[in-house]
Design a protein around this motif. Structure first.
Motif, PDB file in Angstrom:
ATOM      1  N   VAL A 151       0.756  -1.171   0.187  1.00 21.35           N
ATOM      2  CA  VAL A 151       0.111   0.051   0.082  1.00 21.35           C
ATOM      3  C   VAL A 151       0.993   1.150  -0.046  1.00 21.35           C
ATOM      4  O   VAL A 151       1.800   1.396   0.812  1.00 21.35           O
ATOM      5  N   LYS A 153       0.851   5.377   0.180  1.00 18.66           N
ATOM      6  CA  LYS A 153      -0.142   6.415   0.834  1.00 18.66           C
ATOM      7  C   LYS A 153       1.121   7.908   1.088  1.00 18.66           C
ATOM      8  O   LYS A 153       2.110   7.911   1.322  1.00 18.66           O
ATOM      9  N   THR A 163      -4.535   7.005  -1.474  1.00 18.51           N
ATOM     10  CA  THR A 163      -3.801   5.814  -1.000  1.00 18.51           C
ATOM     11  C   THR A 163      -4.095   4.507  -1.981  1.00 18.51           C
ATOM     12  O   THR A 163      -5.689   4.588  -2.293  1.00 18.51           O
ATOM     13  N   TYR A 164      -3.145   3.836  -2.466  1.00 16.00           N
ATOM     14  CA  TYR A 164      -3.530   2.836  -3.134  1.00 16.00           C
ATOM     15  C   TYR A 164      -2.960   1.464  -2.877  1.00 16.00           C
ATOM     16  O   TYR A 164      -1.886   1.376  -2.269  1.00 16.00           O
ATOM     17  N   LYS A 165      -3.531   0.346  -3.319  1.00 18.35           N
ATOM     18  CA  LYS A 165      -3.182  -1.046  -3.188  1.00 18.35           C
ATOM     19  C   LYS A 165      -2.449  -1.223  -4.347  1.00 18.35           C
ATOM     20  O   LYS A 165      -3.003  -1.121  -5.434  1.00 18.35           O
ATOM     21  N   PHE A 190       1.113  -4.740   2.963  1.00 22.69           N
ATOM     22  CA  PHE A 190      -0.433  -4.848   2.940  1.00 22.69           C
ATOM     23  C   PHE A 190      -1.003  -5.567   3.930  1.00 22.69           C
ATOM     24  O   PHE A 190      -0.212  -6.810   4.008  1.00 22.69           O
ATOM     25  N   MET A 221      -9.730   2.820   2.031  1.00 18.48           N
ATOM     26  CA  MET A 221      -8.904   2.972   0.882  1.00 18.48           C
ATOM     27  C   MET A 221      -9.776   2.485  -0.274  1.00 18.48           C
ATOM     28  O   MET A 221      -9.835   3.289  -1.529  1.00 18.48           O
TER      29      MET A 221
END
Length: 406
Positions: A151, A153, A163-165, A190, A221
């Protein structure tokens, strides 16, 4: 006490905090960019003076407003907005005028996720593997250590914005190519879990005088990135593991005379508690009111009495579950608003549109519900979030006539 409230008109619950301060006996002075005539009546009744500035991002204007208040009212005892966006401005004013509270030499510990980790380590609470994400080489080194997914952020930010996976090399390449050059990011392993919170008030001696916990049903998110709806439940009791982690973190940060909103991960597999981030402000998304409904208290007045009079009320006990369920305008729902009220009006205690600036995470419209039976609230949330069949007319369900609902 001479209390200056910065931005008392926004968010809207600022008026509730001001009401509490006035009742507690403070001389209440406000600074904001709204015209006085536009302020809600309860806020006008609470303020002893209001100083309008044209640009709240311009520090010099706020500096001059404080100078005016000191000349007229004497020493300023507190300067607060209770809003994370203004943490640095607050710290600057407190530093320049020697006002009680967080100063510039400490505020980055509360803003930057990378700085919070030292305090989490001090607390002894488990932490997430993390590193600053400044370039491709550093990102790949970290990913080789923890594996996908990760992740990313902003180091300084809230509300799951940007914020991204990231689950593979292509997504990493896309992120590195598009990330703003002027925003510092951190990368974390994660965690398969959901956010639980430890929220409340710590008094001038650092003692917890009010505490609650909220359990989110979705990843914020994912809600933001997929533009979906969300739900959570404020619980009447606190899991001892959450209470223990929260108290250890408060002690590590030496939190005094403040609201606290501590976010923790609870893993799905083994329910392990992991520190995520701290916010020394009231929780958002109607959670202050959820605490009121769950504990039968007035958290706005409890905070004001604690600040103005150093009052220490007996810690309240929870009585109800309080749930929140949002809706997004672009989603077609099976049941319109009137159907929701007809089916679950016995537990619904509040419903209204959400201010647009908060809608990405909080939804465009939301319901708040209270019951001693958690199952009743779970059923209401399912009903509110039930989506219309794909083959239904391509219009928003809430826009359909009542007799046309599926």
């Amino acid at each position: 006490m001479n209390f200056v409230f910065f931005s008392p008109h926004f968010p809207e619950n600022g008026a509730d905090f001001c009401r509490g301060l006035k009742k507690a006996g403070a001389t209440l002075l406000g600074i904001g960019d709204a015209h006085y005539d536009a302020l809600p009546a309860v806020l006008k009744q609470s303020l002893d003076e209001y100083y309008r500035i044209s640009d709240m991002e311009e520090y010099e204007q706020t500096f001059r407003a404080i100078g005016h208040f000191i000349h007229k009212w004497g020493r300023i005892d507190r300067f607060e907005s209770l809003n994370e966006h203004w943490l640095e401005l607050e710290a600057g004013i407190r530093t320049d005028f020697n006002i009680f509270g967080t100063k510039l030499d400490y505020v980055q510990n509360l803003k930057r996720k990378s700085r919070m980790r030292a305090f989490f380590r001090k607390s002894g609470v488990d932490i997430i593997p993390q590193r600053k994400c400044s370039d491709r080489a550093g990102a790949l080194t970290f990913i080789r250590r923890v594996g996908y997914p990760v992740v990313v952020k902003p180091d300084s930010g809230s509300g799951a914005s940007m914020t991204y996976k990231i689950s593979n090399q292509r997504e990493l390449n896309d992120f590195l190519a598009s990330k703003p050059a002027d925003v510092a990011f951190v990368m974390e392993q994660f965690i398969d879990g959901l956010v639980v919170t430890y929220d409340g008030l710590a008094n001038r001696d650092g003692e917890v005088v009010l505490a609650s916990t909220t359990h989110y049903d979705q990843s914020v998110m994912d809600v933001v990135n997929t533009d979906s709806h969300m739900s959570y439940v404020c619980m009447p009791t606190i899991d001892p593991r959450i209470e223990d982690a929260g108290r250890k973190i408060l002690k590590a940060f030496d939190v005094r005379e403040r609201f606290f909103h501590i976010e923790l991960f609870q893993t799905r597999r083994d329910k392990r508690i992991i520190a995520l981030e701290v916010n020394m402000r009231p929780p958002g998304a109607w959670i202050t009111d959820a605490i009121n409904y769950s504990y039968d208290v007035d958290v706005y007045q409890l905070w004001a009495d604690m600040v103005v009079k150093d009052a220490a009320a007996e810690r309240a006990k929870g009585k109800y579950f309080t749930a929140y369920a949002s809706r997004k305008d672009h989603i077609r729902y099976r049941h319109d608003h009137q159907a929701v009220l007809a089916a679950h009006g016995d537990v619904i205690i509040r419903h209204q549109p959400i201010e647009k600036i908060f809608s990405k995470a909080m939804g465009n419209f939301a319901y708040q519900m209270r019951s001693k039976n958690l199952a009743d609230l779970r059923e209401a949330v399912r009903y509110i979030h039930a989506e219309a069949p794909a083959e239904s007319a391509i219009v928003h369900a809430d826009k359909l006539p009542q007799d046309a609902q599926p």
